[in-house]
Design a protein around this motif. Structure first.
Motif, PDB file in Angstrom:
ATOM      1  N   PHE A 165       0.808  -1.139  -0.186  1.00 21.87           N
ATOM      2  CA  PHE A 165       0.068  -0.208   0.147  1.00 21.87           C
ATOM      3  C   PHE A 165       0.641   1.816   0.340  1.00 21.87           C
ATOM      4  O   PHE A 165       0.116   2.069   0.173  1.00 21.87           O
ATOM      5  N   GLY A 166       2.241   1.129  -0.421  1.00 23.11           N
ATOM      6  CA  GLY A 166       3.025   2.283  -0.423  1.00 23.11           C
ATOM      7  C   GLY A 166       3.164   2.926   1.652  1.00 23.11           C
ATOM      8  O   GLY A 166       3.093   4.906   0.909  1.00 23.11           O
ATOM      9  N   VAL A 167       3.087   2.482   2.006  1.00 30.51           N
ATOM     10  CA  VAL A 167       3.269   2.623   3.373  1.00 30.51           C
ATOM     11  C   VAL A 167       4.093   2.334   4.095  1.00 30.51           C
ATOM     12  O   VAL A 167       4.524   1.615   4.208  1.00 30.51           O
ATOM     13  N   ASP A 168       5.027   3.593   4.605  1.00 33.67           N
ATOM     14  CA  ASP A 168       6.230   3.169   5.413  1.00 33.67           C
ATOM     15  C   ASP A 168       5.587   2.475   7.050  1.00 33.67           C
ATOM     16  O   ASP A 168       4.871   3.410   8.019  1.00 33.67           O
ATOM     17  N   PRO A 169       5.915   1.722   7.534  1.00 33.08           N
ATOM     18  CA  PRO A 169       6.154   1.168   8.587  1.00 33.08           C
ATOM     19  C   PRO A 169       5.987   1.476   9.642  1.00 33.08           C
ATOM     20  O   PRO A 169       5.527   1.316  11.085  1.00 33.08           O
ATOM     21  N   LYS A 170       7.053   2.676   9.888  1.00 30.37           N
ATOM     22  CA  LYS A 170       7.113   3.820  11.252  1.00 30.37           C
ATOM     23  C   LYS A 170       6.499   4.965  11.096  1.00 30.37           C
ATOM     24  O   LYS A 170       6.351   5.897  12.125  1.00 30.37           O
ATOM     25  N   ARG A 171       5.565   4.964  10.193  1.00 30.51           N
ATOM     26  CA  ARG A 171       4.424   5.868  10.056  1.00 30.51           C
ATOM     27  C   ARG A 171       3.332   5.257   9.955  1.00 30.51           C
ATOM     28  O   ARG A 171       1.857   6.126   9.693  1.00 30.51           O
ATOM     29  N   VAL A 172       2.641   5.456  11.066  1.00 35.18           N
ATOM     30  CA  VAL A 172       1.418   4.261  11.455  1.00 35.18           C
ATOM     31  C   VAL A 172       1.026   4.846  12.300  1.00 35.18           C
ATOM     32  O   VAL A 172       1.116   5.155  13.955  1.00 35.18           O
ATOM     33  N   ALA A 173      -0.183   5.660  12.145  1.00 33.94           N
ATOM     34  CA  ALA A 173      -1.269   6.497  13.413  1.00 33.94           C
ATOM     35  C   ALA A 173      -2.425   5.521  13.659  1.00 33.94           C
ATOM     36  O   ALA A 173      -2.894   5.222  12.726  1.00 33.94           O
ATOM     37  N   VAL A 174      -2.900   5.792  15.016  1.00 33.78           N
ATOM     38  CA  VAL A 174      -4.559   5.438  14.981  1.00 33.78           C
ATOM     39  C   VAL A 174      -5.278   7.001  14.849  1.00 33.78           C
ATOM     40  O   VAL A 174      -4.652   7.628  16.049  1.00 33.78           O
ATOM     41  N   LEU A 175      -6.467   7.102  15.023  1.00 37.69           N
ATOM     42  CA  LEU A 175      -7.104   8.233  14.666  1.00 37.69           C
ATOM     43  C   LEU A 175      -8.778   6.970  15.927  1.00 37.69           C
ATOM     44  O   LEU A 175      -9.232   6.924  14.908  1.00 37.69           O
ATOM     45  N   GLY A 176      -9.023   7.432  16.575  1.00 39.35           N
ATOM     46  CA  GLY A 176     -10.233   7.094  16.970  1.00 39.35           C
ATOM     47  C   GLY A 176     -11.135   7.599  18.098  1.00 39.35           C
ATOM     48  O   GLY A 176     -10.892   8.691  18.378  1.00 39.35           O
ATOM     49  N   PHE A 177     -12.150   7.772  17.982  1.00 32.76           N
ATOM     50  CA  PHE A 177     -13.673   8.692  18.369  1.00 32.76           C
ATOM     51  C   PHE A 177     -14.438   7.893  18.748  1.00 32.76           C
ATOM     52  O   PHE A 177     -14.923   6.701  18.705  1.00 32.76           O
ATOM     53  N   SER A 178     -14.702   9.017  20.472  1.00 37.68           N
ATOM     54  CA  SER A 178     -15.903   8.126  21.358  1.00 37.68           C
ATOM     55  C   SER A 178     -14.757   6.745  21.649  1.00 37.68           C
ATOM     56  O   SER A 178     -14.396   7.223  22.524  1.00 37.68           O
ATOM     57  N   ALA A 179     -15.901   5.922  21.348  1.00 35.94           N
ATOM     58  CA  ALA A 179     -15.624   4.896  22.752  1.00 35.94           C
ATOM     59  C   ALA A 179     -14.522   4.154  20.892  1.00 35.94           C
ATOM     60  O   ALA A 179     -13.746   3.542  21.871  1.00 35.94           O
ATOM     61  N   GLY A 180     -15.063   4.236  20.036  1.00 39.09           N
ATOM     62  CA  GLY A 180     -13.101   3.918  19.011  1.00 39.09           C
ATOM     63  C   GLY A 180     -12.371   5.197  19.804  1.00 39.09           C
ATOM     64  O   GLY A 180     -11.279   4.713  20.097  1.00 39.09           O
ATOM     65  N   GLY A 181     -12.002   6.231  20.367  1.00 38.13           N
ATOM     66  CA  GLY A 181     -11.229   6.647  21.050  1.00 38.13           C
ATOM     67  C   GLY A 181     -10.236   5.446  22.720  1.00 38.13           C
ATOM     68  O   GLY A 181      -9.910   5.947  23.049  1.00 38.13           O
ATOM     69  N   HIS A 182     -11.483   4.927  22.937  1.00 42.46           N
ATOM     70  CA  HIS A 182     -10.636   4.531  24.129  1.00 42.46           C
ATOM     71  C   HIS A 182     -10.186   2.620  23.060  1.00 42.46           C
ATOM     72  O   HIS A 182      -9.316   2.682  24.262  1.00 42.46           O
ATOM     73  N   LEU A 183     -10.409   2.674  22.345  1.00 47.32           N
ATOM     74  CA  LEU A 183     -10.358   1.651  21.745  1.00 47.32           C
ATOM     75  C   LEU A 183      -8.885   2.075  21.401  1.00 47.32           C
ATOM     76  O   LEU A 183      -7.573   1.193  21.140  1.00 47.32           O
ATOM     77  N   ALA A 184      -8.703   3.497  20.550  1.00 45.78           N
ATOM     78  CA  ALA A 184      -7.135   3.979  20.316  1.00 45.78           C
ATOM     79  C   ALA A 184      -6.631   3.814  21.418  1.00 45.78           C
ATOM     80  O   ALA A 184      -5.251   3.871  21.373  1.00 45.78           O
ATOM     81  N   GLY A 185      -6.991   4.833  22.079  1.00 47.11           N
ATOM     82  CA  GLY A 185      -6.114   4.979  23.378  1.00 47.11           C
ATOM     83  C   GLY A 185      -5.437   4.074  24.230  1.00 47.11           C
ATOM     84  O   GLY A 185      -4.247   3.562  24.894  1.00 47.11           O
ATOM     85  N   SER A 186      -6.560   2.084  24.251  1.00 44.05           N
ATOM     86  CA  SER A 186      -6.151   1.512  24.780  1.00 44.05           C
ATOM     87  C   SER A 186      -5.022   0.968  23.903  1.00 44.05           C
ATOM     88  O   SER A 186      -3.859   0.117  24.647  1.00 44.05           O
ATOM     89  N   ALA A 212      -0.815   8.709  18.877  1.00 38.85           N
ATOM     90  CA  ALA A 212      -2.804   8.225  18.599  1.00 38.85           C
ATOM     91  C   ALA A 212      -3.333   9.498  18.858  1.00 38.85           C
ATOM     92  O   ALA A 212      -2.740  10.729  19.338  1.00 38.85           O
ATOM     93  N   GLY A 213      -4.543   9.661  18.236  1.00 40.97           N
ATOM     94  CA  GLY A 213      -5.432  10.917  17.835  1.00 40.97           C
ATOM     95  C   GLY A 213      -6.945  10.588  18.507  1.00 40.97           C
ATOM     96  O   GLY A 213      -7.449   9.597  18.449  1.00 40.97           O
ATOM     97  N   LEU A 214      -6.878  10.969  20.070  1.00 47.03           N
ATOM     98  CA  LEU A 214      -8.028  10.453  20.017  1.00 47.03           C
ATOM     99  C   LEU A 214      -9.156  11.668  20.638  1.00 47.03           C
ATOM    100  O   LEU A 214      -8.986  12.520  20.550  1.00 47.03           O
ATOM    101  N   ILE A 215     -10.676  11.007  19.486  1.00 48.63           N
ATOM    102  CA  ILE A 215     -11.337  12.876  19.376  1.00 48.63           C
ATOM    103  C   ILE A 215     -12.898  12.018  20.045  1.00 48.63           C
ATOM    104  O   ILE A 215     -12.873  10.796  20.446  1.00 48.63           O
ATOM    105  N   TYR A 216     -13.183  13.132  21.175  1.00 50.47           N
ATOM    106  CA  TYR A 216     -13.786  12.731  22.284  1.00 50.47           C
ATOM    107  C   TYR A 216     -14.379  11.233  23.211  1.00 50.47           C
ATOM    108  O   TYR A 216     -14.815  11.004  23.084  1.00 50.47           O
ATOM    109  N   PRO A 217     -13.061  10.881  23.124  1.00 50.88           N
ATOM    110  CA  PRO A 217     -12.593   9.660  23.649  1.00 50.88           C
ATOM    111  C   PRO A 217     -13.582   9.356  24.887  1.00 50.88           C
ATOM    112  O   PRO A 217     -13.463  10.301  26.248  1.00 50.88           O
ATOM    113  N   VAL A 218     -14.247   8.477  25.078  1.00 54.87           N
ATOM    114  CA  VAL A 218     -14.347   7.804  26.571  1.00 54.87           C
ATOM    115  C   VAL A 218     -12.702   7.118  27.012  1.00 54.87           C
ATOM    116  O   VAL A 218     -11.918   6.369  26.407  1.00 54.87           O
TER     117      VAL A 218
END
Length: 333
Positions: A165-186, A212-218
């Motif tokens: 996918f043309g991705v740098d394995p050293k440049r992988v972020a996560v962005l989660g929202f609400s309960a998805g923010g809880h999962l991203a934070g976990s 990790a980006g957590l937007i209005y996270p649980v």
């Protein structure tokens, strides 16, 4: 977005969630769709049954919440075969984001916190992977770990297939929202925790996101300002104090937690802003890189739908700048 008690009846069944690899999981139509009708691509997370699979798998379903035929606002349930839907930019920069929509661990807000996020990120050259993760209350064994199993496996697969996918394995972020923010934070705090037996060579990859980006996270499941729906869907009822503390992100921050970016509105009456505040304090105490943006208006579940006049509408630019400063996104030209 979060689970408001019992979900209303669903109006569409998504055959693609149980389709073969490289068939996308979602369709805009209200009727069941054939895999060939669905755009995008799905990477199934697990080569065989996912860990803790029940004897009868959940039935994939979607509810179209939008009344506008030209605008999708879909809620997904019954994720039997979790996977990644890939959204690729015209000019890949090498950066990647794992997108984790919310839904109180009772549904997945696919468009608001998945597809719509991928659109603006694609414009920045970021390759996006939208996570369709298992919902813990749908019969899976060891329910409290089910979403984290999927999130860890997702990051490992992104790295294992980075060249595809043309991705740098050293440049992988996560962005989660609400309960998805809880999962991203976990994921950010518990990336090294063994939560499933390795299944193939991809599991030799690190599950640690580079940011990790957590937007209005649980965040917390132990404090009075928790979101009870997310807590109960994840842990079941009743749950013990020990279980609630163990699943609270602010209690799991370590010296290896990646940089964290937080956004919350003080008028959020669904997931109180105290969730972001307690995590920010924990990150500072652990001397981990962290940035918090607190806006006086915005409520909950706003995604990128705030009008330009709302101060909180600038959060995508702030997130992109933060990711660039940490070397994950390309620097602004």
């Amino acid at each position: 977005m979060d689970l408001p008690g019992n979900l209303p009846s669903r109006r569409a069944v998504i055959a693609a969630l149980t389709a073969a690899p490289l068939a996308a999981p979602l369709a805009a139509a209200a009727a069941p769709a054939a895999p060939d009708d669905i755009p995008g691509a799905t990477i199934l997370l697990w080569p065989d049954a996912a860990p803790g699979a029940p004897a009868t798998l959940p039935t994939p379903k979607i509810e179209q919440r939008s009344k506008d035929a030209g605008f999708n606002d879909r809620w997904v349930t019954g994720v039997a075969r979790p996977g990644l839907t890939v959204r690729r930019p015209a000019r890949p920069s090498g950066a990647a984001v794992l997108l984790i929509p919310g839904g109180g661990y009772g549904f997945i807000a696919w468009d608001n916190e998945g597809e719509e996020q991928a659109r603006w990120l694609n414009k920045l050259g970021v390759t996006c992977f939208i996570l369709s993760y298992r919902l813990p209350a749908e019969g899976w064994g060891n329910r409290a770990l089910v979403p984290l199993q999927d999130a860890q496996r997702a990051v490992r697969l992104i790295r294992a297939r980075a060249g595809d996918f043309g991705v740098d394995p050293k440049r992988v972020a996560v962005l989660g929202f609400s309960a998805g923010g809880h999962l991203a934070g976990s994921l950010a705090a518990r990336h090294a925790e063994p939560v499933y037996p390795p299944v193939d060579a991809a599991d030799e990859q690190s599950a640690r996101p580079d940011l990790a980006g957590l937007i209005y996270p649980v965040v917390t499941l132990a404090e009075t300002f928790t979101h009870e729906g997310s807590r109960d869907n994840l842990l079941g009822t009743p749950s013990s104090d020990a279980q609630r503390r163990d699943a609270s992100v602010e209690r799991r921050v370590t010296a290896d937690t990646p940089p964290v970016f937080l956004v919350h509105a003080s008028d959020d009456n669904t997931v109180p802003i105290a969730n972001s505040l307690v995590l920010y304090q924990a990150l500072l105490a652990a001397k981990r890189p962290a940035e918090l943006h607190a806006f006086d208006q915005g409520g909950h579940g706003f995604g990128t739908r705030l009008p330009d006049s709302a101060p909180g509408s600038v959060w995508p630019k702030l997130f992109a700048a933060y990711a660039a400063r940490h070397g994950v996104f390309p620097a602004a030209g």
